[in-house]
Motif scaffolding. Sequence first.
Motif, short mmCIF file in Angstrom:
data_model
loop_
_atom_site.label_atom_id
_atom_site.label_comp_id
_atom_site.label_asym_id
_atom_site.label_seq_id
_atom_site.Cartn_x
_atom_site.Cartn_y
_atom_site.Cartn_z
N UNK A 154 0.77 -1.24 0.00
CA UNK A 154 0.00 0.00 0.00
C UNK A 154 0.80 1.28 0.00
N UNK A 155 2.00 1.25 0.60
CA UNK A 155 2.79 2.48 0.65
C UNK A 155 4.28 2.18 0.79
N UNK A 156 4.91 1.65 -0.27
CA UNK A 156 6.32 1.25 -0.18
C UNK A 156 7.26 2.42 0.15
N UNK A 157 6.92 3.63 -0.28
CA UNK A 157 7.80 4.76 0.03
C UNK A 157 7.87 5.04 1.53
N UNK A 158 6.76 4.78 2.25
CA UNK A 158 6.78 4.98 3.69
C UNK A 158 7.80 4.05 4.34
N UNK A 159 7.86 2.80 3.85
CA UNK A 159 8.84 1.86 4.39
C UNK A 159 10.26 2.32 4.08
N UNK A 160 10.48 2.75 2.84
CA UNK A 160 11.83 3.18 2.45
C UNK A 160 12.25 4.39 3.30
N UNK A 161 11.30 5.31 3.49
CA UNK A 161 11.61 6.49 4.32
C UNK A 161 11.97 6.05 5.74
N UNK A 162 11.20 5.14 6.29
CA UNK A 162 11.49 4.63 7.64
C UNK A 162 12.85 3.94 7.70
N UNK A 163 13.18 3.22 6.64
CA UNK A 163 14.47 2.53 6.61
C UNK A 163 15.63 3.54 6.56
N UNK A 164 15.44 4.63 5.84
CA UNK A 164 16.51 5.64 5.80
C UNK A 164 16.71 6.24 7.19
N UNK A 165 15.60 6.50 7.88
CA UNK A 165 15.69 7.04 9.25
C UNK A 165 16.46 6.07 10.16
N UNK A 166 16.06 4.80 10.10
CA UNK A 166 16.70 3.80 10.97
C UNK A 166 18.17 3.64 10.61
N UNK A 167 18.47 3.61 9.31
CA UNK A 167 19.86 3.43 8.88
C UNK A 167 20.70 4.62 9.33
N UNK A 168 20.13 5.81 9.22
CA UNK A 168 20.87 7.00 9.65
C UNK A 168 21.13 6.94 11.16
N UNK A 169 20.13 6.49 11.91
CA UNK A 169 20.27 6.46 13.37
C UNK A 169 21.40 5.55 13.81
#
Lengths: 154, 433
Positions: free
Chosen positions: B100-115
């Motif tokens: 339903x919203x793959x970009x939301x997952x990618x955005x969340x993954x960028x946040x987690x990876x940055x953290x």
Amino acid sequence: MLTAEEKHQIDHEISLVPSPKNACIEALKIVQQSHGWVSDESLKDVAEYVGMSTAELDSVATFYNLIFRRPVGRHVILLCDSISCYVMGYEDIRNQLFEKLHIQYGQTTADGRFTILPNCCLGTCDCAPALMIDHDLYRNLTVEQLDEILSKYT
Amino acid sequence: MEKPLTQYIVPGRKPLNLKEYEKVGGYASVRKILKEMAPQEVQALVKESNLKGRGGAGFNTGLKWSFVPMGPEAAQPKYLVANADEMEPGTFKDRLLLEGNPHQLIEGMIVAAYAIQASISYVFLRWAYKVAAREITQAIQEAYEAGYLGKNILGSGFDLEMHLHTGVGRYMCGEETALLNALEGKRANPRAKPPFPQVSGLFGKPTIVNNVETLCCLPHIINNGAEWFKKLGLTEDAGTKLYGVSGRVKTPGCWELPMGTTIRELLEEHAGGMQDGYLFRGLLPGGASTDFLVEEHLDLPMDYPSIQVAGSRMGTGTMIILDDQTCPVGFTLNLQHFFAQESCGFCTPCREGLPWVEKILLAIDKGEGKPEHLLTLDFHTKYLGPGNTFCALAPGAMEPLQSALKYFREDFERHIHEHHCPWSKSKAWQPSI
Ligand SMILES: Cc1cc2nc3c(=O)[nH]c(=O)nc-3n(C[C@H](O)[C@H](O)[C@H](O)COP(=O)(O)O)c2cc1C
Ligand code: SF4
Ligand code: FES
């Protein structure tokens, strides 16, 4: 023999990981994609290509449910036999499929059209019972729909 | 009611593409952290938000990240993996977010990876999720083209690669250390801990594995703050939750609701109550590896502590309903068949014990059970329980069994004394090959 195209795809997977061995599952997937299954011969070719013994690669291949080490039909039916589909009566679907195709789980129709395999939860439990044929998911199944669904696959 | 995770998901419609996603505020959290926040600040904010991992165990996400070595001395590269294996029977929530919203997952993954300062990330997706695979592939490509992935993201100096990896079918691949073995091209056996993956994970490097729903919460926490996230929950647990109901209810489905919504509300308001002609007998609150709850538990809030106090686990928050026309023995047998088949065979109690349990249940179901069988089953629930096997698969399998023996014992006894199954339906059960 691995084809040039297969080698090309496998090389790409190898480039993403520290050692060629680490790409062995991807390599098996690539071979299965072109042949439908992984024969002993293909297994040997892949093992050589990524630098593993055939036994070691076979132990990986046989671990996974969806790497086929036996020939399958042109279309693979994955029937969900997990809990929500059980509650919603998937057995009727299974029995009808067995009857219509004259095969049981793990078998292939005489004309090589279908292989049927049990599969755990397809992640669509709110629309149980469910099955997959190749890339297509069918949900909220009824026995009445089966003929029409099967007729789409030649 | 706020539904941050699913507000842009419309069933039957294509997910937002990158442009559309940006128009509704997508990737704002990435811009914000790269410009304004140090990795440790992101970790602290997520810890403060009380986000608990949605993969089943419910461990504080920020705290889990804090065990990753940071700074110039830390081993490189570090990895972030989105766990999108979702093979537990009765669980179907991540599928909604993935399709339903793959970009939301990618955005969340960028946040987690940055953290955690990871530079390589994977989406570990199960084979059966074909639509998700297509959508995610396209979304990753769009994100690369827009400069949200790759080298020097938005000119910040932060790099992140992202790959989609599709599994080849094995429930064990969802267990985080087994998942790492699968990604390394090995059999998906779990690994001994310690060392924990945060320190030595994929290819021996620091790695975080997070559930899809967990990751999808992150952009919203960054954008709106920890207090906002906490207030979304009705009880002490924070945020919203994707809850699901399957079985003989009128309108089975998956809904985003405040954490702590009661079971009764889920069952009666959202799932529409039981289908006509069926009565409620029990439910597994969060997937196949959780203990049954019954009538007396219906007013409990669905959150981690409340369900634990009732002797079960919130798990994935997707419940499976047992009705009065389904045999509890057949139901339990179906679950144990699954676990026996999916055992990785690595440790003896699980490899030998689960098929034994399945065999006994099959005998009882067929009317060939003996009174001493119940003792043998009780015995297994102890010896396959926590601490006696290498990973949590076998103890997970024992949860529905031990609670079925507790709440539906008369049904087991009736099968044994009457020498047949009182429900005709389970006569049709045949274990698959
Ligand atoms: C046998 C087994 C299967 C699992 N399957 C999944 C799964 O499919 N998806 C998932 O997110 N977590 C799964 N888990 C839990 C993971 O090991 C891990 O706790 C989780 O991915 C961590 O993410 P979180 O901290 O965001 O919850 C499984 C655990 C076990 C023991
Ligand atoms: S408990 Fe079962 S699944 Fe886990 S390591 Fe042992 S054999 Fe494998
Ligand atoms: S139980 Fe059949 S799709 Fe989940």
